[in-house]
Design a protein around this motif. Structure first.
Motif, mmCIF file in Angstrom:
data_model
loop_
_atom_site.group_PDB
_atom_site.id
_atom_site.type_symbol
_atom_site.label_atom_id
_atom_site.label_comp_id
_atom_site.label_asym_id
_atom_site.label_seq_id
_atom_site.Cartn_x
_atom_site.Cartn_y
_atom_site.Cartn_z
ATOM 1 N N ALA A 140 0.835 -1.209 0.000
ATOM 2 C CA ALA A 140 0.000 0.000 0.000
ATOM 3 C C ALA A 140 0.869 1.259 0.000
ATOM 4 C CB ALA A 140 -0.935 -0.001 1.207
ATOM 5 N N ALA A 141 1.956 1.234 0.758
ATOM 6 C CA ALA A 141 2.871 2.388 0.784
ATOM 7 C C ALA A 141 3.514 2.579 -0.587
ATOM 8 C CB ALA A 141 3.938 2.192 1.853
ATOM 9 N N TYR A 142 3.925 1.480 -1.207
ATOM 10 C CA TYR A 142 4.523 1.568 -2.547
ATOM 11 C C TYR A 142 3.509 2.088 -3.561
ATOM 12 C CZ TYR A 142 5.764 0.045 -7.220
ATOM 13 O OH TYR A 142 5.973 0.019 -8.576
ATOM 14 N N ASN A 143 2.297 1.557 -3.529
ATOM 15 C CA ASN A 143 1.262 1.996 -4.476
ATOM 16 C C ASN A 143 0.973 3.487 -4.325
ATOM 17 O OD1 ASN A 143 1.114 -0.648 -5.345
ATOM 18 N ND2 ASN A 143 -0.830 -1.088 -4.344
ATOM 19 N N ALA A 144 0.880 3.960 -3.085
ATOM 20 C CA ALA A 144 0.616 5.385 -2.843
ATOM 21 C C ALA A 144 1.784 6.247 -3.326
ATOM 22 C CB ALA A 144 0.358 5.626 -1.355
ATOM 23 N N ALA A 145 3.011 5.802 -3.089
ATOM 24 C CA ALA A 145 4.178 6.571 -3.533
ATOM 25 C C ALA A 145 4.272 6.588 -5.055
ATOM 26 C CB ALA A 145 5.454 5.982 -2.933
ATOM 27 N N ALA A 146 3.944 5.466 -5.696
ATOM 28 C CA ALA A 146 3.964 5.411 -7.162
ATOM 29 C C ALA A 146 2.908 6.345 -7.742
ATOM 30 C CB ALA A 146 3.734 3.973 -7.637
ATOM 31 N N GLU A 147 1.719 6.374 -7.130
ATOM 32 C CA GLU A 147 0.659 7.272 -7.595
ATOM 33 C C GLU A 147 1.074 8.732 -7.421
ATOM 34 O OE1 GLU A 147 -4.094 8.198 -7.023
ATOM 35 O OE2 GLU A 147 -3.109 6.868 -5.597
ATOM 36 N N ALA A 148 1.637 9.058 -6.266
ATOM 37 C CA ALA A 148 2.065 10.439 -6.012
ATOM 38 C C ALA A 148 3.148 10.861 -7.002
ATOM 39 C CB ALA A 148 2.564 10.586 -4.576
ATOM 40 N N GLU A 149 4.078 9.962 -7.287
ATOM 41 C CA GLU A 149 5.141 10.300 -8.236
ATOM 42 C C GLU A 149 4.570 10.491 -9.641
ATOM 43 O OE1 GLU A 149 9.572 9.063 -8.623
ATOM 44 O OE2 GLU A 149 8.360 7.489 -9.582
ATOM 45 N N ASN A 150 3.629 9.639 -10.039
ATOM 46 C CA ASN A 150 2.986 9.796 -11.355
ATOM 47 C C ASN A 150 2.314 11.154 -11.471
ATOM 48 O OD1 ASN A 150 3.755 7.252 -12.230
ATOM 49 N ND2 ASN A 150 1.829 6.294 -11.652
ATOM 50 N N MET A 151 1.623 11.567 -10.425
ATOM 51 C CA MET A 151 0.928 12.850 -10.441
ATOM 52 C C MET A 151 1.922 14.006 -10.424
ATOM 53 S SD MET A 151 -2.255 11.969 -7.948
ATOM 54 C CE MET A 151 -3.222 13.409 -8.323
ATOM 55 N N ARG A 152 2.956 13.896 -9.604
ATOM 56 C CA ARG A 152 3.955 14.958 -9.478
ATOM 57 C C ARG A 152 4.689 15.177 -10.791
ATOM 58 N NH1 ARG A 152 9.404 15.462 -8.303
ATOM 59 N NH2 ARG A 152 9.718 13.236 -8.145
ATOM 60 N N LEU A 153 4.988 14.086 -11.488
ATOM 61 C CA LEU A 153 5.737 14.181 -12.732
ATOM 62 C C LEU A 153 4.840 14.349 -13.955
ATOM 63 C CD1 LEU A 153 8.481 11.484 -12.045
ATOM 64 C CD2 LEU A 153 8.653 13.964 -11.813
ATOM 65 N N GLY A 154 3.515 14.303 -13.751
ATOM 66 C CA GLY A 154 2.590 14.472 -14.868
ATOM 67 C C GLY A 154 2.673 13.347 -15.881
ATOM 68 N N ARG A 155 2.914 12.141 -15.418
ATOM 69 C CA ARG A 155 3.048 11.001 -16.326
ATOM 70 C C ARG A 155 1.713 10.622 -16.955
ATOM 71 N NH1 ARG A 155 6.871 7.430 -12.421
ATOM 72 N NH2 ARG A 155 8.835 8.412 -12.970
ATOM 73 N N MET A 156 1.814 9.986 -18.103
ATOM 74 C CA MET A 156 0.640 9.487 -18.815
ATOM 75 C C MET A 156 0.871 8.016 -19.125
ATOM 76 S SD MET A 156 0.027 12.745 -21.331
ATOM 77 C CE MET A 156 -1.241 11.964 -22.263
ATOM 78 N N SER A 157 -0.215 7.282 -19.378
ATOM 79 C CA SER A 157 -0.079 5.874 -19.747
ATOM 80 C C SER A 157 -1.115 5.528 -20.796
ATOM 81 C CB SER A 157 -0.231 4.975 -18.514
ATOM 82 O OG SER A 157 -1.573 4.962 -18.073
ATOM 83 N N ASP A 158 -1.170 4.259 -21.161
ATOM 84 C CA ASP A 158 -2.103 3.816 -22.194
ATOM 85 C C ASP A 158 -3.533 3.683 -21.676
ATOM 86 O OD1 ASP A 158 -1.962 1.571 -20.599
ATOM 87 O OD2 ASP A 158 -1.086 0.280 -22.129
ATOM 88 N N CYS A 159 -3.737 3.793 -20.379
ATOM 89 C CA CYS A 159 -5.055 3.744 -19.747
ATOM 90 C C CYS A 159 -5.738 2.385 -19.900
ATOM 91 C CB CYS A 159 -5.970 4.859 -20.250
ATOM 92 S SG CYS A 159 -5.312 6.499 -19.957
ATOM 93 N N ALA A 160 -5.007 1.370 -20.310
ATOM 94 C CA ALA A 160 -5.588 0.027 -20.410
ATOM 95 C C ALA A 160 -5.821 -0.525 -19.009
ATOM 96 C CB ALA A 160 -4.652 -0.892 -21.183
ATOM 97 N N VAL A 161 -6.914 -1.242 -18.853
ATOM 98 C CA VAL A 161 -7.241 -1.853 -17.572
ATOM 99 C C VAL A 161 -6.450 -3.150 -17.449
ATOM 100 C CG1 VAL A 161 -9.065 -2.878 -16.172
ATOM 101 C CG2 VAL A 161 -9.529 -0.844 -17.545
ATOM 102 N N VAL A 162 -5.724 -3.288 -16.360
ATOM 103 C CA VAL A 162 -4.959 -4.500 -16.095
ATOM 104 C C VAL A 162 -5.830 -5.390 -15.207
ATOM 105 C CG1 VAL A 162 -2.826 -5.451 -15.133
ATOM 106 C CG2 VAL A 162 -2.810 -3.197 -16.219
ATOM 107 N N THR A 163 -6.286 -6.503 -15.758
ATOM 108 C CA THR A 163 -7.189 -7.372 -15.001
ATOM 109 C C THR A 163 -6.420 -8.190 -13.973
ATOM 110 O OG1 THR A 163 -7.032 -9.092 -16.693
ATOM 111 C CG2 THR A 163 -8.856 -7.538 -16.880
ATOM 112 N N GLU A 164 -7.088 -8.475 -12.880
ATOM 113 C CA GLU A 164 -6.466 -9.242 -11.803
ATOM 114 C C GLU A 164 -6.336 -10.702 -12.220
ATOM 115 O OE1 GLU A 164 -7.473 -10.603 -7.268
ATOM 116 O OE2 GLU A 164 -7.938 -8.546 -7.837
ATOM 117 N N PRO A 165 -5.118 -11.228 -12.190
ATOM 118 C CA PRO A 165 -4.929 -12.629 -12.563
ATOM 119 C C PRO A 165 -5.246 -13.559 -11.400
ATOM 120 C CG PRO A 165 -2.823 -11.649 -12.044
ATOM 121 C CD PRO A 165 -3.851 -10.556 -11.930
ATOM 122 N N ALA A 166 -5.369 -14.824 -11.719
ATOM 123 C CA ALA A 166 -5.524 -15.840 -10.682
ATOM 124 C C ALA A 166 -4.136 -16.171 -10.146
ATOM 125 C CB ALA A 166 -6.181 -17.084 -11.270
ATOM 126 N N VAL A 167 -4.105 -16.849 -9.024
ATOM 127 C CA VAL A 167 -2.837 -17.263 -8.435
ATOM 128 C C VAL A 167 -2.922 -18.762 -8.152
ATOM 129 C CG1 VAL A 167 -3.508 -16.706 -6.060
ATOM 130 C CG2 VAL A 167 -1.113 -16.662 -6.684
#
Length: 169
Positions: A127-154
């Motif tokens: 959760a800490a990593y996900n929040a930091a990655a989101e904050a960095e994406n927003m801070r740097l103004g990053r963009m992506s392909d906006c494709a939905v990554v589906t949850e795989p089985a394990v």
């Protein structure tokens, strides 16, 4: 000179409008229960039309300031906690969203095991990593392909929890 200044301002305004239009198409719906709050800006916003030089300097300053939580460090720490994801049976295998796409949602998924009893620590670090990655994406103004990554089985393979990769035809 005045005419040149007006053309530059007009060009910057048009570019900003096009950028905003492009970004609006990348937004994914957020559930009603989830409230997303952007991290506080690292520097005070400056109107680029009123003071373009100060706005460029402020942006440069923002890009060079370090953030409290380095996503790369948190990613390594989360993966170290997960380790080999050893398990005795499939019921000990779990999957968690890992990372953050700039348009929203997880960048991918990771398999982990509950065998060692440290699931809470693993989930907090993820959760800490996900929040930091989101904050960095927003801070740097990053963009992506906006494709939905589906949850795989394990599944349990050779005593390790592994993500099941589905192939598409």
């Amino acid at each position: 000179m005045n005419k040149l200044k007006k053309n530059v301002v007009s060009h910057c305004t048009a570019t900003a409008a096009l950028l905003l239009l492009g970004l609006s198409g990348c937004q994914q719906a957020v559930s009603e229960q989830e409230t997303r709050v952007a991290p506080a800006p690292l520097v005070e916003a400056i109107d680029p039309v009123a003071n373009p030089l100060a706005a460029v300097k402020a942006r440069d300053k923002q890009m060079t300031l370090s953030v409290d939580a380095d996503p790369n460090v948190l990613r390594r720490e989360a993966l170290a906690l997960i380790g080999d994801a050893r398990a005795d049976d499939n019921s000990q295998c779990r999957v968690a969203a890992f990372g953050h796409k700039p348009c929203g949602g997880p960048a991918g998924y990771v398999a982990y095991s509950t065998k060692d009893g440290n699931e809470g620590d693993i989930l907090r670090k993820i959760a800490a990593y996900n929040a930091a990655a989101e904050a960095e994406n927003m801070r740097l103004g990053r963009m992506s392909d906006c494709a939905v990554v589906t949850e795989p089985a394990v599944e349990l393979v050779g005593g390790q929890c592994k993500l099941v990769q589905h192939s598409s035809y």
